[in-house]
Motif scaffolding. Structure first.
Motif, mmCIF file in Angstrom:
data_model
loop_
_atom_site.group_PDB
_atom_site.id
_atom_site.type_symbol
_atom_site.label_atom_id
_atom_site.label_comp_id
_atom_site.label_asym_id
_atom_site.label_seq_id
_atom_site.Cartn_x
_atom_site.Cartn_y
_atom_site.Cartn_z
ATOM 1 N N ASN A 7 0.844 -1.190 0.000
ATOM 2 C CA ASN A 7 0.000 0.000 0.000
ATOM 3 C C ASN A 7 0.880 1.241 0.000
ATOM 4 N N ALA A 8 0.721 2.064 -1.007
ATOM 5 C CA ALA A 8 1.521 3.284 -1.120
ATOM 6 C C ALA A 8 0.891 4.402 -0.295
ATOM 7 N N ASP A 9 1.755 5.218 0.271
ATOM 8 C CA ASP A 9 1.328 6.361 1.060
ATOM 9 C C ASP A 9 0.705 7.425 0.151
ATOM 10 N N GLU A 10 -0.290 8.115 0.654
ATOM 11 C CA GLU A 10 -0.964 9.165 -0.136
ATOM 12 C C GLU A 10 0.002 10.276 -0.541
ATOM 13 N N ARG A 11 0.954 10.605 0.354
ATOM 14 C CA ARG A 11 1.932 11.656 0.016
ATOM 15 C C ARG A 11 2.813 11.227 -1.148
ATOM 16 N N LEU A 12 3.185 9.937 -1.195
ATOM 17 C CA LEU A 12 3.982 9.426 -2.307
ATOM 18 C C LEU A 12 3.198 9.502 -3.608
ATOM 19 N N LEU A 13 1.947 9.092 -3.572
ATOM 20 C CA LEU A 13 1.104 9.151 -4.775
ATOM 21 C C LEU A 13 0.918 10.586 -5.256
ATOM 22 N N ALA A 14 0.739 11.516 -4.322
ATOM 23 C CA ALA A 14 0.592 12.931 -4.686
ATOM 24 C C ALA A 14 1.886 13.465 -5.296
ATOM 25 N N PHE A 15 3.026 13.066 -4.732
ATOM 26 C CA PHE A 15 4.334 13.478 -5.262
ATOM 27 C C PHE A 15 4.501 13.004 -6.706
ATOM 28 N N ILE A 16 4.180 11.732 -6.951
ATOM 29 C CA ILE A 16 4.328 11.170 -8.297
ATOM 30 C C ILE A 16 3.360 11.840 -9.265
ATOM 31 N N GLN A 17 2.131 12.083 -8.840
ATOM 32 C CA GLN A 17 1.145 12.735 -9.698
ATOM 33 C C GLN A 17 1.589 14.140 -10.075
ATOM 34 N N GLN A 18 2.146 14.861 -9.114
ATOM 35 C CA GLN A 18 2.639 16.216 -9.376
ATOM 36 C C GLN A 18 3.753 16.189 -10.417
ATOM 37 N N LYS A 19 4.671 15.241 -10.289
ATOM 38 C CA LYS A 19 5.767 15.124 -11.250
ATOM 39 C C LYS A 19 5.255 14.739 -12.642
ATOM 40 N N MET A 20 4.286 13.827 -12.684
ATOM 41 C CA MET A 20 3.738 13.387 -13.963
ATOM 42 C C MET A 20 3.004 14.524 -14.673
ATOM 43 N N ASN A 21 2.312 15.359 -13.907
ATOM 44 C CA ASN A 21 1.578 16.477 -14.501
ATOM 45 C C ASN A 21 2.509 17.461 -15.202
ATOM 46 N N LYS A 22 3.745 17.568 -14.734
ATOM 47 C CA LYS A 22 4.701 18.495 -15.343
ATOM 48 C C LYS A 22 5.164 18.037 -16.721
ATOM 49 N N LEU A 23 4.968 16.765 -17.038
ATOM 50 C CA LEU A 23 5.378 16.273 -18.356
ATOM 51 C C LEU A 23 4.571 16.905 -19.484
ATOM 52 N N GLU A 24 3.366 17.367 -19.177
ATOM 53 C CA GLU A 24 2.537 17.990 -20.211
ATOM 54 C C GLU A 24 3.142 19.286 -20.734
ATOM 55 N N THR A 25 4.073 19.882 -19.999
ATOM 56 C CA THR A 25 4.730 21.086 -20.499
ATOM 57 C C THR A 25 5.671 20.765 -21.657
ATOM 58 N N PHE A 26 6.112 19.510 -21.759
ATOM 59 C CA PHE A 26 7.016 19.122 -22.830
ATOM 60 C C PHE A 26 6.285 18.574 -24.044
ATOM 61 N N TYR A 27 5.118 17.971 -23.819
ATOM 62 C CA TYR A 27 4.331 17.427 -24.930
ATOM 63 C C TYR A 27 2.889 17.346 -24.460
ATOM 64 N N ASN A 29 0.212 16.328 -25.974
ATOM 65 C CA ASN A 29 -0.644 15.298 -26.558
ATOM 66 C C ASN A 29 -0.567 13.965 -25.824
ATOM 67 N N ILE A 30 -0.117 13.968 -24.590
ATOM 68 C CA ILE A 30 -0.100 12.739 -23.806
ATOM 69 C C ILE A 30 -1.546 12.403 -23.467
ATOM 70 N N THR A 31 -2.013 11.232 -23.913
ATOM 71 C CA THR A 31 -3.421 10.881 -23.714
ATOM 72 C C THR A 31 -3.659 10.238 -22.359
ATOM 73 N N SER A 32 -2.735 9.394 -21.910
ATOM 74 C CA SER A 32 -2.873 8.759 -20.596
ATOM 75 C C SER A 32 -1.542 8.141 -20.205
ATOM 76 N N GLY A 33 -1.515 7.571 -19.033
ATOM 77 C CA GLY A 33 -0.288 6.943 -18.571
ATOM 78 C C GLY A 33 -0.561 5.948 -17.463
ATOM 79 N N ASP A 34 0.326 5.000 -17.322
ATOM 80 C CA ASP A 34 0.269 4.013 -16.249
ATOM 81 C C ASP A 34 1.551 4.113 -15.444
ATOM 82 N N VAL A 35 1.412 4.064 -14.120
ATOM 83 C CA VAL A 35 2.572 4.080 -13.227
ATOM 84 C C VAL A 35 2.459 2.865 -12.316
#
Length: 115
Positions: A7-27, A29-35
């Protein structure tokens, strides 16, 4: 995001989500992703390595990265850095194909006149 066999901690999931959201600044057209978050079960190490696997879906393909670290945050940072590079490369390759630019340029020596 899926944590495999723990079971992953909510803070870890929020950290990863925040980092993933920044990828949209580079491209954008990202439709979805799996982590996937995994623990490395190597018997040689007393400390389990943390694995982060990310697969981004983009029109015309996908980008996959697997990184390991001593913490999930470290592995995530490594994965994001690699993803930035691969997404930029994918974007540039798509732009070259769309604009009709050749991917490999060869010089024609036969067509040149001798002086």
């Amino acid at each position: 995001m899926q944590a495999v066999r723990f079971n992953a901690d909510e803070r870890l999931l929020a950290f990863i989500q925040q980092k993933m959201n920044k990828l949209e600044t580079f491209y954008d057209n990202i439709t979805s992703g799996d982590v996937f978050l995994k623990l490395d079960k190597s018997e040689n190490n007393k400390i389990q390595k943390k694995l982060v696997e990310v697969k981004l879906y983009v029109p015309g393909g996908s980008v996959f990265v697997r990184e390991a670290g001593t913490t999930f945050e470290e592995a995530t940072d490594l994965a994001i850095d690699t993803l930035k590079m691969r997404v930029k490369k994918f974007k540039n390759k798509r732009a070259e194909v769309r604009n009709g630019k050749p991917l490999l340029v060869e010089a024609d020596t036969e067509d040149q006149e001798e002086i």
